[in-house]
Design a protein around this motif. Structure first.
Motif, short mmCIF file in Angstrom:
data_model
loop_
_atom_site.label_atom_id
_atom_site.label_comp_id
_atom_site.label_asym_id
_atom_site.label_seq_id
_atom_site.Cartn_x
_atom_site.Cartn_y
_atom_site.Cartn_z
N LEU A 66 0.48 4.18 -2.71
CA LEU A 66 0.22 5.58 -2.32
C LEU A 66 1.31 6.50 -2.89
CD1 LEU A 66 -0.82 4.83 1.37
CD2 LEU A 66 -2.33 5.77 -0.40
N ARG A 67 2.57 6.06 -2.84
CA ARG A 67 3.65 6.90 -3.41
C ARG A 67 3.47 7.07 -4.91
NH1 ARG A 67 6.46 4.40 0.67
NH2 ARG A 67 7.11 2.64 -0.59
N GLY A 111 2.12 9.78 9.52
CA GLY A 111 0.85 9.26 10.04
C GLY A 111 0.30 8.16 9.16
N GLN A 151 -8.28 -2.64 9.45
CA GLN A 151 -7.84 -3.14 8.13
C GLN A 151 -7.76 -4.66 8.12
OE1 GLN A 151 -4.22 -1.16 6.80
NE2 GLN A 151 -5.02 0.85 7.35
N LEU A 173 1.60 11.04 4.45
CA LEU A 173 2.85 10.30 4.32
C LEU A 173 4.03 11.14 4.81
CD1 LEU A 173 1.02 8.51 2.31
CD2 LEU A 173 3.22 7.81 1.36
N VAL A 195 -2.69 6.77 6.63
CA VAL A 195 -3.80 7.12 5.74
C VAL A 195 -5.06 6.43 6.27
CG1 VAL A 195 -4.61 6.77 3.36
CG2 VAL A 195 -2.24 7.45 3.79
N GLY A 205 3.08 -4.09 4.29
CA GLY A 205 2.63 -2.77 4.77
C GLY A 205 1.12 -2.66 4.88
N THR A 264 0.84 -1.21 0.00
CA THR A 264 0.00 0.00 0.00
C THR A 264 0.87 1.26 0.00
OG1 THR A 264 -0.29 -0.53 2.35
CG2 THR A 264 -2.18 -0.86 0.92
N GLY A 265 2.05 1.19 0.66
CA GLY A 265 2.95 2.35 0.65
C GLY A 265 3.38 2.69 -0.78
N ARG A 293 13.78 9.15 -0.10
CA ARG A 293 12.37 9.04 0.29
C ARG A 293 12.07 10.10 1.33
NH1 ARG A 293 9.49 3.32 1.80
NH2 ARG A 293 8.31 4.58 3.27
N ARG A 349 -2.41 -2.46 8.57
CA ARG A 349 -1.65 -1.72 9.56
C ARG A 349 -2.50 -1.38 10.78
NH1 ARG A 349 2.39 0.39 5.86
NH2 ARG A 349 3.99 1.62 6.83
P1 AMP Z 1 5.48 2.02 3.73
O1 AMP Z 1 6.00 2.13 2.33
O2 AMP Z 1 4.77 0.73 4.00
O3 AMP Z 1 6.55 2.30 4.77
O4 AMP Z 1 4.38 3.16 3.90
C1 AMP Z 1 4.70 4.53 3.78
C2 AMP Z 1 3.57 5.38 4.33
O5 AMP Z 1 2.37 5.15 3.57
C3 AMP Z 1 3.16 5.12 5.77
O6 AMP Z 1 3.98 5.84 6.68
C4 AMP Z 1 1.71 5.60 5.78
O7 AMP Z 1 1.65 7.02 5.81
C5 AMP Z 1 1.22 5.17 4.41
N1 AMP Z 1 0.65 3.80 4.43
C6 AMP Z 1 1.14 2.71 3.78
N2 AMP Z 1 0.38 1.63 3.99
C7 AMP Z 1 -0.63 2.03 4.81
C8 AMP Z 1 -1.74 1.36 5.41
N3 AMP Z 1 -1.95 0.04 5.22
N4 AMP Z 1 -2.57 2.11 6.19
C9 AMP Z 1 -2.37 3.42 6.39
N5 AMP Z 1 -1.34 4.11 5.87
C10 AMP Z 1 -0.46 3.42 5.09
#
Ligand code: AMP
Length: 187
Positions: A37-38, A59, A93, A55, A61, A86, A33-34, A134, A89
């Protein structure tokens, strides 16, 4: 045949690197999911603009947004063979995922938990920030990401332990050594 691996572990433990390799070798789709979102942020979509400040602050999402992303991703799959990295979380979920997997008749296969001491996690994240740029790999944001992990994600270890799936893995050592341990419980 379906296969569902849920990869747990704190930020910086190496989930992304290890999940990519397992996905290749075990023919799974890596769902991060990270990364999703990116990607929205990089493409400047409406969703990307909405989640960027979240991000950047470290925090989480909202559950509604990430659950909708996962639902859409799974709905396009004929055979559910995935490694989640990821996600989930939060307990909300995890509960939503349980329902989706039940609808798809695809039970959880294993829940590896990658364990790395916190001082090592911080130095890995700061190093990644230097190498990959990042924006959330900086000292302030890292502190908040750990706080979120402890408060909201760590309870998932118990959530899955009561369902009998969790496999702790030592995340120290070379990526090769860690992968050998991961394969033993998830391949
Ligand atoms: P990651 O790449 O998994 O370290 O995620 C980077 C950022 O994306 C996190 O710090 C959150 O802000 C957001 N994020 C990723 N996955 C989730 C999730 N399952 N629920 C909520 N926020 C998420």
């Amino acid at each position: 045949m379906s296969k569902v691996v849920i990869f747990l572990g704190p930020p910086g433990a190496g989930k992304g690197t290890q999940a990519k390799r397992l996905a290749l070798e075990a023919v799974l789709v890596q769902i991060s999911t990270g990364e999703m979102l990116r990607d929205h942020i990089a493409r400047g979509t409406a969703l990307g603009q909405q989640v960027k400040p979240v991000l950047d602050s470290g925090g989480l999402v909202s559950d509604a947004i990430v659950i909708a992303m996962i639902r859409e991703k799974l709905s396009n799959m004929d055979d559910v063979r995935v490694i989640f990295d990821g996600f989930p979380r939060t307990v909300a979920q995890a509960e939503a995922l349980d329902m989706l997997l039940e609808e798809l008749s695809s039970p959880i296969s294993s829940v590896p938990l990658l364990e790395v001491p916190e001082d090592e996690l911080v130095s890995r994240l700061l190093e990644r920030g230097r190498l990959e740029g990042r924006s959330d790999d900086n000292a302030d944001t890292i502190r908040n990401r750990f706080k979120q992990y402890l408060e909201k994600t760590q309870p998932l270890i118990d959530y899955y332990a009561t369902r009998g799936h969790v496999h702790p893995i030592d995340g120290m050592g070379t990526p090769e050594e860690v992968y050998t341990r991961l394969k033993a419980v998830a391949a």
